[in-house]
Design an enzyme around this catalytic site. Structure first.
Site, PDB file in Angstrom:
ATOM      1  N   ASN A 127      25.015  57.655  71.939  1.00  0.00           N
ATOM      2  CA  ASN A 127      25.350  56.312  72.425  1.00  0.00           C
ATOM      3  C   ASN A 127      24.230  55.338  72.059  1.00  0.00           C
ATOM      4  O   ASN A 127      23.035  55.685  72.069  1.00  0.00           O
ATOM      5  CB  ASN A 127      25.662  56.297  73.921  1.00  0.00           C
ATOM      6  CG  ASN A 127      24.597  56.933  74.798  1.00  0.00           C
ATOM      7  OD1 ASN A 127      23.884  57.834  74.375  1.00  0.00           O
ATOM      8  ND2 ASN A 127      24.490  56.461  76.023  1.00  0.00           N
TER       9      ASN A 127
ATOM     10  N   GLU B 199      23.208  51.620  73.139  1.00  0.00           N
ATOM     11  CA  GLU B 199      23.474  50.531  74.080  1.00  0.00           C
ATOM     12  C   GLU B 199      22.945  49.208  73.534  1.00  0.00           C
ATOM     13  O   GLU B 199      22.229  49.151  72.527  1.00  0.00           O
ATOM     14  CB  GLU B 199      22.870  50.872  75.441  1.00  0.00           C
ATOM     15  CG  GLU B 199      23.538  52.115  76.023  1.00  0.00           C
ATOM     16  CD  GLU B 199      23.157  52.401  77.459  1.00  0.00           C
ATOM     17  OE1 GLU B 199      22.157  51.848  77.963  1.00  0.00           O
ATOM     18  OE2 GLU B 199      23.884  53.207  78.090  1.00  0.00           O
TER      19      GLU B 199
ATOM     20  N   CYS C 218      29.731  54.079  72.230  1.00  0.00           N
ATOM     21  CA  CYS C 218      29.680  55.449  72.754  1.00  0.00           C
ATOM     22  C   CYS C 218      29.345  56.428  71.624  1.00  0.00           C
ATOM     23  O   CYS C 218      29.612  56.162  70.443  1.00  0.00           O
ATOM     24  CB  CYS C 218      31.027  55.854  73.337  1.00  0.00           C
ATOM     25  SG  CYS C 218      31.463  55.020  74.864  1.00  0.00           S
TER      26      CYS C 218
ATOM     27  N   GLU D 260      30.753  59.232  70.803  1.00  0.00           N
ATOM     28  CA  GLU D 260      31.910  59.728  70.044  1.00  0.00           C
ATOM     29  C   GLU D 260      32.308  58.736  68.955  1.00  0.00           C
ATOM     30  O   GLU D 260      32.616  59.111  67.820  1.00  0.00           O
ATOM     31  CB  GLU D 260      33.118  59.940  70.974  1.00  0.00           C
ATOM     32  CG  GLU D 260      32.891  60.932  72.094  1.00  0.00           C
ATOM     33  CD  GLU D 260      32.391  60.280  73.379  1.00  0.00           C
ATOM     34  OE1 GLU D 260      31.483  59.419  73.297  1.00  0.00           O
ATOM     35  OE2 GLU D 260      32.897  60.635  74.441  1.00  0.00           O
TER      36      GLU D 260
ATOM     37  N   CYS E   3      35.601  58.531  77.025  1.00  0.00           N
ATOM     38  CA  CYS E   3      36.159  57.384  77.755  1.00  0.00           C
ATOM     39  C   CYS E   3      37.461  56.922  77.090  1.00  0.00           C
ATOM     40  O   CYS E   3      37.828  57.371  75.991  1.00  0.00           O
ATOM     41  CB  CYS E   3      35.148  56.242  77.793  1.00  0.00           C
ATOM     42  SG  CYS E   3      35.022  55.314  76.251  1.00  0.00           S
TER      43      CYS E   3
ATOM     44  N   CYS F 196      37.162  55.490  73.510  1.00  0.00           N
ATOM     45  CA  CYS F 196      36.944  56.563  72.527  1.00  0.00           C
ATOM     46  C   CYS F 196      38.227  57.346  72.298  1.00  0.00           C
ATOM     47  O   CYS F 196      38.520  57.748  71.162  1.00  0.00           O
ATOM     48  CB  CYS F 196      35.830  57.494  72.993  1.00  0.00           C
ATOM     49  SG  CYS F 196      34.199  56.729  72.891  1.00  0.00           S
TER      50      CYS F 196
HETATM   51  N1  THU Z   1      29.300  56.829  76.951  1.00  0.00           N
HETATM   52  C1  THU Z   1      29.501  57.584  75.834  1.00  0.00           C
HETATM   53  O1  THU Z   1      28.642  57.654  74.948  1.00  0.00           O
HETATM   54  N2  THU Z   1      30.671  58.258  75.718  1.00  0.00           N
HETATM   55  C2  THU Z   1      31.681  58.230  76.627  1.00  0.00           C
HETATM   56  O2  THU Z   1      32.752  58.788  76.384  1.00  0.00           O
HETATM   57  C3  THU Z   1      31.483  57.553  77.913  1.00  0.00           C
HETATM   58  C4  THU Z   1      30.279  56.689  78.011  1.00  0.00           C
HETATM   59  C5  THU Z   1      28.040  56.100  77.084  1.00  0.00           C
HETATM   60  C6  THU Z   1      28.184  54.607  77.028  1.00  0.00           C
HETATM   61  C7  THU Z   1      26.965  54.153  77.811  1.00  0.00           C
HETATM   62  O3  THU Z   1      25.855  54.078  76.928  1.00  0.00           O
HETATM   63  C8  THU Z   1      26.719  55.269  78.807  1.00  0.00           C
HETATM   64  O4  THU Z   1      27.454  56.386  78.330  1.00  0.00           O
HETATM   65  C9  THU Z   1      27.178  54.938  80.220  1.00  0.00           C
HETATM   66  O5  THU Z   1      28.491  54.529  80.246  1.00  0.00           O
END
Ligand code: THU
Length: 141
Positions: free
Chosen positions: A51, A53, A62, A64, A96, A99
Site C-alpha cells: 500500500n 498512502e 492499496c 493489491e 477491499c 480492489c
Molecule cells: N489497504 C490495502 O492495501 N488493501 C486492502 O484491501 C484494504 C486496505 C490499505 C489502504 C490503507 O493504506 C490501509 O490499508 C488502511 O486502509
C-alpha cells in the site's frame, strides 16, 4: 477455507513469502497498516505490491491494486490466477471493495488468499467474494 501457511502448496507459500517481503515496503504513515500483496497471473509470473498512502488520503493505493497495475504495465492484459494479501490482522483482511472491482476486470477462476503474519490463511474463490461482479462483458451486451 481457513488453514495455515505450513499446510499450503509450495506455490502458495512462495506467494506468501513474496507478499510478506512487499509488505515491508509499505508506505503507510497515516494508517500505520502495512499491507503486502502478490498476484500470480496465468503464465505463472508473480507481481508484488504494497500500500502507498498519500497525505490527501483519497489518493492512497492499496497493495493489491499496486500489484495489478505493475502487472498490467509490464504485461498488458492479464488473467489473475491467485491474489495473496498479507497483513498483521487477525483474522486476515480480504481485499477491499475497490480492489475487488479491479480484480474483476482481470479475473479468471481467481482464488483469493488472505493471510497474516502468524501464518493463518483464508482461501476463497473470487466469485464468492464478489458475486455478480460488473465486468468488461457487461459493456458488450
Ligand atoms: N489497504 C490495502 O492495501 N488493501 C486492502 O484491501 C484494504 C486496505 C490499505 C489502504 C490503507 O493504506 C490501509 O490499508 C488502511 O486502509
Amino acid at each position: 477455507m481457513s488453514s495455515t501457511i505450513e499446510l499450503a502448496e509450495p506455490h502458495i507459500q512462495q506467494l506468501y513469502q513474496l507478499a510478506c517481503a512487499a509488505r515491508e515496503k509499505a508506505y503507510c504513515p497515516y494508517s500505520g497498516y502495512q499491507v503486502g500483496a502478490a498476484i500470480r497471473i496465468s503464465d505463472g509470473t508473480i507481481y508484488t505490491g504494497c500500500n502507498v498512502e498519500n497525505s490527501s488520503y483519497g489518493a492512497t493505493n492499496c497493495a493489491e491494486r499496486v500489484a495489478i497495475q505493475k502487472a498490467v504495465s509490464e504485461h498488458g492484459k492479464i488473467q489473475i490466477a491467485d491474489v495473496m494479501v498479507v497483513t498483521d490482522a487477525n483474522p486476515p483482511w480480504p481485499p477491499c471493495g475497490m480492489c475487488r472491482q479491479v480484480i474483476a476486470e482481470f479475473s479468471a477462476q481467481t482464488v483469493i488468499h488472505a493471510a497474516n503474519l502468524q501464518g493463518e490463511i483464508i482461501t476463497t474463490s473470487f466469485a464468492d467474494l464478489l458475486p455478480q461482479a460488473f465486468t468488461p462483458e457487461h459493456l458488450h451486451r
